[in-house]
Write a protein that holds these residues in place. Structure first.
Motif, PDB file in Angstrom:
ATOM      1  N   TYR A 151      45.667   4.541  -6.622  1.00 16.71           N
ATOM      2  CA  TYR A 151      47.114   4.749  -6.568  1.00 16.71           C
ATOM      3  C   TYR A 151      47.851   3.455  -6.252  1.00 16.71           C
ATOM      4  O   TYR A 151      47.497   2.722  -5.320  1.00 16.71           O
ATOM      5  N   GLU A 152      48.901   3.172  -7.040  1.00 15.90           N
ATOM      6  CA  GLU A 152      49.742   2.002  -6.818  1.00 15.90           C
ATOM      7  C   GLU A 152      51.176   2.462  -6.603  1.00 15.90           C
ATOM      8  O   GLU A 152      51.835   2.930  -7.539  1.00 15.90           O
ATOM      9  N   PRO A 153      51.703   2.336  -5.380  1.00 15.80           N
ATOM     10  CA  PRO A 153      53.070   2.808  -5.103  1.00 15.80           C
ATOM     11  C   PRO A 153      54.111   1.933  -5.799  1.00 15.80           C
ATOM     12  O   PRO A 153      53.947   0.718  -5.900  1.00 15.80           O
ATOM     13  N   GLU A 154      55.159   2.590  -6.265  1.00 15.45           N
ATOM     14  CA  GLU A 154      56.257   1.870  -6.926  1.00 15.45           C
ATOM     15  C   GLU A 154      57.403   1.715  -5.928  1.00 15.45           C
ATOM     16  O   GLU A 154      58.433   2.377  -6.022  1.00 15.45           O
ATOM     17  N   ILE A 155      57.206   0.850  -4.948  1.00 19.52           N
ATOM     18  CA  ILE A 155      58.229   0.635  -3.928  1.00 19.52           C
ATOM     19  C   ILE A 155      58.355  -0.850  -3.645  1.00 19.52           C
ATOM     20  O   ILE A 155      57.431  -1.630  -3.863  1.00 19.52           O
ATOM     21  N   SER A 156      59.514  -1.232  -3.166  1.00 17.61           N
ATOM     22  CA  SER A 156      59.736  -2.629  -2.813  1.00 17.61           C
ATOM     23  C   SER A 156      59.735  -2.754  -1.303  1.00 17.61           C
ATOM     24  O   SER A 156      60.768  -2.611  -0.643  1.00 17.61           O
ATOM     25  N   VAL A 157      58.562  -2.984  -0.748  1.00 18.83           N
ATOM     26  CA  VAL A 157      58.408  -3.132   0.685  1.00 18.83           C
ATOM     27  C   VAL A 157      57.235  -4.079   0.919  1.00 18.83           C
ATOM     28  O   VAL A 157      56.344  -4.203   0.070  1.00 18.83           O
ATOM     29  N   SER A 158      57.239  -4.768   2.036  1.00 16.70           N
ATOM     30  CA  SER A 158      56.179  -5.733   2.296  1.00 16.70           C
ATOM     31  C   SER A 158      54.838  -5.029   2.459  1.00 16.70           C
ATOM     32  O   SER A 158      54.762  -3.876   2.886  1.00 16.70           O
ATOM     33  N   GLN A 159      53.765  -5.731   2.090  1.00 15.80           N
ATOM     34  CA  GLN A 159      52.424  -5.168   2.248  1.00 15.80           C
ATOM     35  C   GLN A 159      52.130  -4.881   3.718  1.00 15.80           C
ATOM     36  O   GLN A 159      51.427  -3.915   4.045  1.00 15.80           O
ATOM     37  N   GLU A 160      52.658  -5.725   4.605  1.00 18.28           N
ATOM     38  CA  GLU A 160      52.407  -5.532   6.036  1.00 18.28           C
ATOM     39  C   GLU A 160      53.016  -4.209   6.521  1.00 18.28           C
ATOM     40  O   GLU A 160      52.373  -3.432   7.237  1.00 18.28           O
ATOM     41  N   THR A 161      54.254  -3.959   6.118  1.00 23.80           N
ATOM     42  CA  THR A 161      54.922  -2.720   6.531  1.00 23.80           C
ATOM     43  C   THR A 161      54.207  -1.501   5.970  1.00 23.80           C
ATOM     44  O   THR A 161      53.965  -0.512   6.671  1.00 23.80           O
ATOM     45  N   LEU A 162      53.862  -1.547   4.676  1.00 26.29           N
ATOM     46  CA  LEU A 162      53.185  -0.403   4.041  1.00 26.29           C
ATOM     47  C   LEU A 162      51.821  -0.162   4.681  1.00 26.29           C
ATOM     48  O   LEU A 162      51.426   0.991   4.897  1.00 26.29           O
ATOM     49  N   THR A 163      51.093  -1.239   4.990  1.00 25.44           N
ATOM     50  CA  THR A 163      49.772  -1.089   5.607  1.00 25.44           C
ATOM     51  C   THR A 163      49.890  -0.448   6.983  1.00 25.44           C
ATOM     52  O   THR A 163      49.139   0.493   7.310  1.00 25.44           O
ATOM     53  N   ALA A 164      50.804  -0.917   7.809  1.00 22.08           N
ATOM     54  CA  ALA A 164      50.950  -0.362   9.157  1.00 22.08           C
ATOM     55  C   ALA A 164      51.351   1.104   9.105  1.00 22.08           C
ATOM     56  O   ALA A 164      50.827   1.933   9.868  1.00 22.08           O
ATOM     57  N   LEU A 165      52.270   1.449   8.191  1.00 24.67           N
ATOM     58  CA  LEU A 165      52.698   2.850   8.091  1.00 24.67           C
ATOM     59  C   LEU A 165      51.590   3.722   7.490  1.00 24.67           C
ATOM     60  O   LEU A 165      51.414   4.876   7.883  1.00 24.67           O
ATOM     61  N   SER A 166      50.813   3.144   6.574  1.00 22.70           N
ATOM     62  CA  SER A 166      49.696   3.898   5.987  1.00 22.70           C
ATOM     63  C   SER A 166      48.629   4.183   7.036  1.00 22.70           C
ATOM     64  O   SER A 166      48.049   5.282   7.070  1.00 22.70           O
ATOM     65  N   LEU A 167      48.345   3.201   7.888  1.00 21.26           N
ATOM     66  CA  LEU A 167      47.388   3.418   8.969  1.00 21.26           C
ATOM     67  C   LEU A 167      47.883   4.499   9.931  1.00 21.26           C
ATOM     68  O   LEU A 167      47.101   5.318  10.424  1.00 21.26           O
ATOM     69  N   THR A 168      49.176   4.503  10.158  1.00 21.37           N
ATOM     70  CA  THR A 168      49.755   5.544  11.015  1.00 21.37           C
ATOM     71  C   THR A 168      49.616   6.915  10.355  1.00 21.37           C
ATOM     72  O   THR A 168      49.263   7.902  11.007  1.00 21.37           O
ATOM     73  N   ALA A 169      49.876   6.968   9.049  1.00 22.65           N
ATOM     74  CA  ALA A 169      49.712   8.236   8.318  1.00 22.65           C
ATOM     75  C   ALA A 169      48.259   8.687   8.340  1.00 22.65           C
ATOM     76  O   ALA A 169      47.962   9.880   8.517  1.00 22.65           O
ATOM     77  N   GLN A 170      47.338   7.738   8.180  1.00 22.32           N
ATOM     78  CA  GLN A 170      45.918   8.099   8.206  1.00 22.32           C
ATOM     79  C   GLN A 170      45.525   8.666   9.562  1.00 22.32           C
ATOM     80  O   GLN A 170      44.740   9.614   9.658  1.00 22.32           O
ATOM     81  N   THR A 171      46.080   8.101  10.617  1.00 21.76           N
ATOM     82  CA  THR A 171      45.818   8.622  11.958  1.00 21.76           C
ATOM     83  C   THR A 171      46.325  10.051  12.100  1.00 21.76           C
ATOM     84  O   THR A 171      45.644  10.914  12.655  1.00 21.76           O
ATOM     85  N   ILE A 172      47.510  10.302  11.578  1.00 24.49           N
ATOM     86  CA  ILE A 172      48.073  11.660  11.643  1.00 24.49           C
ATOM     87  C   ILE A 172      47.215  12.624  10.820  1.00 24.49           C
ATOM     88  O   ILE A 172      46.990  13.763  11.212  1.00 24.49           O
ATOM     89  N   PHE A 173      46.700  12.155   9.672  1.00 24.46           N
ATOM     90  CA  PHE A 173      45.795  12.984   8.859  1.00 24.46           C
ATOM     91  C   PHE A 173      44.524  13.333   9.631  1.00 24.46           C
ATOM     92  O   PHE A 173      43.869  14.330   9.337  1.00 24.46           O
ATOM     93  N   ASN A 174      44.143  12.492  10.590  1.00 23.50           N
ATOM     94  CA  ASN A 174      42.924  12.717  11.373  1.00 23.50           C
ATOM     95  C   ASN A 174      43.120  13.661  12.556  1.00 23.50           C
ATOM     96  O   ASN A 174      42.145  14.044  13.200  1.00 23.50           O
ATOM     97  N   LEU A 175      44.367  13.986  12.872  1.00 25.24           N
ATOM     98  CA  LEU A 175      44.609  14.800  14.056  1.00 25.24           C
ATOM     99  C   LEU A 175      43.966  16.181  13.930  1.00 25.24           C
ATOM    100  O   LEU A 175      43.936  16.785  12.863  1.00 25.24           O
ATOM    101  N   ASP A 176      43.486  16.667  15.052  1.00 28.39           N
ATOM    102  CA  ASP A 176      42.917  18.013  15.109  1.00 28.39           C
ATOM    103  C   ASP A 176      43.918  19.038  14.586  1.00 28.39           C
ATOM    104  O   ASP A 176      43.572  19.964  13.852  1.00 28.39           O
ATOM    105  N   GLU A 177      45.173  18.874  14.928  1.00 32.64           N
ATOM    106  CA  GLU A 177      46.202  19.815  14.510  1.00 32.64           C
ATOM    107  C   GLU A 177      46.394  19.799  12.997  1.00 32.64           C
ATOM    108  O   GLU A 177      46.721  20.825  12.393  1.00 32.64           O
ATOM    109  N   THR A 178      46.175  18.646  12.369  1.00 31.86           N
ATOM    110  CA  THR A 178      46.355  18.535  10.930  1.00 31.86           C
ATOM    111  C   THR A 178      45.248  19.264  10.180  1.00 31.86           C
ATOM    112  O   THR A 178      45.492  19.865   9.121  1.00 31.86           O
TER     113      THR A 178
END
Length: 782
Positions: free
Chosen positions: A751-778
C-alpha cells in the motif's frame, strides 16, 4: 529484519510500560456439567434426590465404561454398567453376586469395591490412574439407596417443550431465553449484570453477526438513536448483509473441512471454491437449515435435481485425496468413506462415530455393526482411491461453464477465470456397493455384510424412507430425531455466546458435557424446528435477549463463584477469531476488498514455507506466489488453504487445520499470537493505511482519537490519550535518533498512501496506530 526488531522493542516497551492490559484473551477447553472433584478435604454437597443423568452417568462414563461399558469386547469381569439389565445381573463364577442391588448397599458389590482399601480389589483399579472423590462415592451410594434408577442418556431422548419459567417481579427479561437464564441464576443466588453500554453493544452485535467492527459513524448513529427499536434495527440490517453470509460461510468451512488442496504428500491444488460460493449464496438467501443440509448430503438425489443442488454435494467431497505413489487404492477409498461418515456424525449428530470403527463404542450405544451400516450410506460413490497426477479431477464431478455462471449458477464468481471449472460432487453408482463390518477397521478384513441403517439408540430408520443419502437426510430432520435440532441450535448459541449450552459441541454422547441449561436447550431446539429451521430468525432471537446484551464486567465474587460464566450472569469477553483479526484491520484501514466469491487468493505469508514442505511432485502448490493488487486485501474467507501448510498467521490464532470436520476451535493464549500482531506485514500495512486516513484530522489528538475510536468503538479517556501522545512523541524521537528508519518501515506491504505529509510524521502515527491495533480491547469482541 533489523527494522522490525527495533520496532518490536519500541512497541513492546510501550505496551509493557503503559498498557499492561495488552493480554491475548483465551481459555482452555474445560469439560464440565457434573459434580466437581474434591480439592483437598473439601466435600461437595450431595443433592436430596440423585439423578442418574446429572450425577451418576458422568461418573460411570469417566471412571468405569472403559472396562464396563457398551463395548462388549472390552467388558471385564462380565460386568457392564451402561444399562440397567446388565448392571443388575448376577456376576461371578457362580452367579451369586450382584454389582448393584437397588435399595441395598450391603448386597451391592460396587459399593464394597469403591470403598475397599485393598489395592487388589478397589475400583477403579490403581493401574487405571483413575480415582473417585469422597463426594462421588457418596453419590453412588445414595443413588443405589434410592433405587439405582437408570435413565436413557439425555441427548438420545427427543426434546419436549418445557414450560416457560414464571419469574416474580421480572423487569429484566426481553424474551423466553432470559426467563430460563434468570431462573437458573436465582437457583444459584446470582443476579444478571446491567446492560452493556451502547458502544459495547453495537460492537458485540457486529462481530457476532458479520465478523467485522462497526465504523465510528455507525457507533455514533446508534448511540444518538433514542428510538425504542434502535438496537433491533441494527440487528436486522446486519442480517441483511452479504457480510453476514460470508461470516456464516467462514464457520461452515471448518465444519466442511474445506481446503484448496487435496492433502497428503504432494498436496496438489483442487477447485472447490464454486461450492464455497454456493454456501455463501445459501446463507445470503437464508436457506432453511434442513434444506441447507439436505442439499449438501443428497442434492443429487432430489427429484428433478438441479445443477445447484448437485453442486452443493461438494460438501461430501471436501475430504483429503491422495496421489502418493505406492498406496493401495482401496485402502484410501475406505478412508474417504470413513471421513464422510465421521463428518456426518460430528457435524449433524454431535457424536464421535470414529470411536466405533474398530470396535463397539466404549462410551456410547453405537456398535461397530451400526457404524458400518451408517458407513454404507456413503459407500456407493464411483470414486478412485488414488489420483494419477495433479491434472486429474477425481470423479465424479460436474462442469460449470461461463454461461451457467451468468445464468442458473449466477452466484458462482467466475470473473477471474478464463475457462470452465470442474468441481467434485456426489453421484451414486446404479448398483450399491456391498458393505461389510471391517474387523479392526482394516480395509481388507471383511466381516459380516451390512446394509444401510442408523443407530437404534438414536432413532430407528423409518420404513417409509429410502435407504440412501436422501433418506438419511430425511431421518436427520425427522421430528423424532433427538439430536439434530439440539446440536445445530447449540452451535448457533456457541457462535453468539462463545460456548454452547453444551460446551462439548462436538460430543453430545456420554463423554460430553451436560447442558448448563437443559430446558433452555430443548426450548430452543423445538422453536428452531417448528419455526422452519430459520437461521437468521434464531440468531436475531438470541441477539435480542437481555442475556446477550449484558455487560462483560466481572466482580471478584463472580470471578470466584462462576469463573467460566456457566450461569450467564454476564457477557463473556471473547478474543476475535483468526479471520476476524485480519479482516478487522483491513476494514479499519479501508483496504478491505469487498468482492464476493471466486477463486482463493494468496495474501502475505513468510517466504519459503511452501518450498520447505513440498513433497517434490511439482504443480501449482510447489511454491507460494503472492497475489497482487486488490486480491491482497480479500477477506480471510478467501485465503488459499493448503492442507499441509495452512495460513500460518491464522493457525497461530487457533484456526482449524481443515484436515477433519471441526465444530469448535481450540482457544489458546501464546506469545506467538503477540508476535503476529507485532510483525505481520498485513497488520503493519493496515496501520499505515489507518494512519493515512486519520491525517484528515487537524490535530494530533484528533488523529489519535480517530484511530482509537474506530479500533475500539469508543473515545479514549484523558489518561489513555496522554499515554498515546507520549508514545507518538517517543516514536518521533527514535526516528530523529536513527533507531527507526521511516523509509524501511513504510516500505512494508504494497500500500502506498496518496498524502502529502513527511515520512517521519506518517511513521510515528502509523506506529501509534499499530499499537492501538495491538490493544486487548481492539482484538476482543466486547
Amino acid at each position: 529484519m533489523v527494522l522490525q526488531t527495533k520496532l518490536n522493542v519500541l512497541v513492546r516497551q510501550f505496551l509493557i510500560g503503559s498498557f499492561s492490559a495488552l493480554i491475548l484473551i483465551g481459555c482452555g477447553q474445560k469439560k464440565g456439567g457434573y459434580i466437581a472433584q474434591d480439592e483437598g478435604e473439601s466435600v461437595v454437597a450431595i443433592p436430596d434426590s440423585v439423578d442418574f443423568s446429572l450425577h451418576i452417568k458422568p461418573i460411570l462414563s469417566d471412571r468405569c465404561f472403559a472396562c464396563h461399558g457398551p463395548d462388549k469386547n472390552a467388558i471385564e469381569g462380565g460386568l457392564s454398567l451402561h444399562k440397567a439389565e446388565d448392571a443388575y445381573a448376577a456376576i461371578g463364577e457362580n452367579k451369586d453376586r450382584y454389582a448393584i442391588v437397588p435399595g441395598d448397599l450391603n448386597k451391592s458389590e460396587l459399593v464394597n469395591r469403591i470403598l475397599s482399601e485393598d489395592p487388589n480389589l478397589v475400583m477403579p483399579p490403581l493401574e487405571s490412574n483413575l480415582t473417585l472423590s469422597t463426594s462421588e462415592k457418596e453419590l453412588l451410594k445414595k443413588w443405589i439407596e434410592q433405587g439405582a434408577v437408570y435413565k436413557k442418556h439425555w441427548a438420545f431422548v427427543p426434546p419436549e417443550s418445557p414450560s416457560i419459567p414464571n419469574i416474580d417481579n421480572d423487569s429484566w427479561s426481553q424474551n423466553e431465553i432470559d426467563k430460563f437464564v434468570l431462573q437458573k441464576l436465582g437457583d444459584q443466588g446470582f443476579t444478571p449484570s446491567e446492560q452493556a453500554s451502547k458502544e459495547q453493544l453495537i460492537r458485540r452485535a457486529f462481530f457476532s453477526i458479520v465478523g467485522l467492527p462497526p465504523s465510528a459513524e455507525q457507533v455514533t448513529d446508534f448511540v444518538n438513536n433514542t428510538t425504542p427499536n434502535a438496537y433491533e434495527q441494527v440487528i436486522d440490517s446486519l442480517l441483511g448483509t452479504s457480510d453476514y453470509a460470508e461470516y456464516m460461510a467462514a464457520d461452515w468451512m471448518d465444519v466442511a473441512r474445506y481446503a484448496d488442496t487435496h492433502g497428503y504428500q504432494d498436496d496438489f491444488e483442487r477447485i472447490m471454491w464454486p461450492w464455497r460460493d454456493w454456501v455463501i449464496h445459501a446463507f445470503n438467501k437464508n436457506m432453511p437449515y434442513d434444506e441447507f443440509v439436505t442439499y449438501q448430503l443428497a442434492g443429487d438425489m432430489l427429484p428433478n435435481a438441479s445443477k445447484e443442488s448437485i453442486l452443493a454435494t461438494g460438501f461430501n467431497r471436501n475430504h483429503k485425496i491422495t496421489a502418493e505413489g505406492g498406496v493401495i487404492p482401496e485402502e484410501y477409498r475406505i478412508e474417504y468413506v470413513e471421513d464422510r461418515t465421521n463428518t456426518f456424525g460430528t457435524a449433524f449428530l454431535g457424536l464421535t462415530l470414529e470411536c466405533s470403527r474398530c470396535h463397539d463404542h466404549k462410551y456410547d450405544p453405537v456398535s461397530q455393526e451400526e457404524h458400518f451400516q451408517l458407513f454404507s450410506f456413503f459407500n456407493n460413490v464411483d470414486e478412485d482411491g488414488l489420483m494419477a497426477n495433479a491434472q486429474v479431477i477425481p470423479k465424479p464431478y460436474i462442469n460449470i461453464s461461463k454461461e451457467e455462471a451468468n445464468g442458473v449458477l449466477d452466484f458462482v464468481n467466475m470473473t477471474n477465470t478464463t475457462k470452465d471449472v470442474k468441481v467434485m460432487v456426489m453421484q451414486d453408482m446404479s448398483k450399491p456397493r456391498d458393505a461389510f463390518v471391517l474387523n479392526r477397521g482394516a480395509y481388507d478384513q471383511l466381516g459380516d455384510q451390512v446394509h444401510a441403517d442408523t443407530p437404534e439408540a438414536i432413532m430407528p430408520f423409518p420404513e417409509d424412507l429410502p435407504k440412501n443419502r436422501l433418506g438419511l437426510a430425511k431421518w436427520l430432520f425427522h421430528d423424532d430425531n433427538p439430536l439434530t435440532a439440539r446440536v445445530s441450535v447449540n452451535r448457533i448459541w456457541q457462535r453468539m455466546f462463545g460456548k454452547g449450552l453444551v460446551e462439548s459441541s462436538y460430543d453430545f454422547g456420554n463423554q460430553g458435557a451436560l447442558p448448563s441449561h437443559p430446558k433452555l436447550l430443548d426450548y430452543l431446539a423445538i422453536k428452531y424446528r417448528t419455526e422452519g429451521w430459520d437461521m437468521k430468525k434464531m440468531i436475531k432471537y438470541m441477539a435480542m435477549s437481555a442475556t446477550f446484551q449484558q455487560s462483560s464486567a466481572i466482580s471478584d465474587e463472580m470471578r470466584e463463584k462462576d469463573p467460566e460464566n456457566t450461569y450467564l450472569a454476564r457477557a463473556t469477553r471473547l478474543r476475535l477469531g483468526a479471520e476476524m483479526i485480519r479482516d478487522q484491520a483491513l476494514k479499519l484501514s479501508g483496504l478491505l476488498n469487498p468482492e464476493i466469491g471466486g477463486p482463493s487468493v494468496k495474501p502475505y505469508q513468510p517466504d519459503g514455507i511452501w518450498e520447505e514442505t513440498t513433497g517434490g511432485g511439482g504443480g501449482s502448490t510447489a511454491r507460494y506466489i503472492q497475489s497482487e493488487g486488490k486480491d491482497l486485501y480479500r477477506k480471510s474467507l478467501y485465503t488459499f488453504w493448503k492442507r499441509t501448510v495452512p495460513p500460518p498467521s491464522m493457525m497461530t490464532f487457533d484456526a482449524a487445520s481443515r484436515d477433519l470436520c471441526t465444530v469448535k476451535r481450540q482457544e489458546t493464549n501464546t506469545p506467538l499470537q503477540a508476535l503476529v500482531l507485532l510483525n505481520d506485514p498485513q497488520l503493519i500495512e493496515a496501520a499505515r493505511a489507518m494512519a493515512s486516513k486519520a491525517l484528515v484530522e487537524d490535530s494530533l489528538q484528533g488523529q489519535i482519537g480517530y484511530i482509537f475510536q474506530n479500533a475500539t468503538s469508543r473515545r479514549p479517556d484523558t489518561a489513555e490519550m496522554d499515554v498515546l501522545q507520549k508514545f507518538y512523541e517517543d516514536a518521533l524521537a527514535k526516528i530523529e535518533s536513527g533507531e527507526i528508519i521511516p523509509e524501511e518501515y513504510l516500505a512494508i506491504g504494497e500500500y502506498e498512501p496518496e498524502i502529502s505529509v513527511s515520512q517521519e510524521t506518517l511513521t510515528a502515527l502509523s506506529l501509534t496506530a499499530q499499537t492501538i491495533f495491538n490493544l486487548d480491547e481492539t482484538i476482543t469482541r466486547g
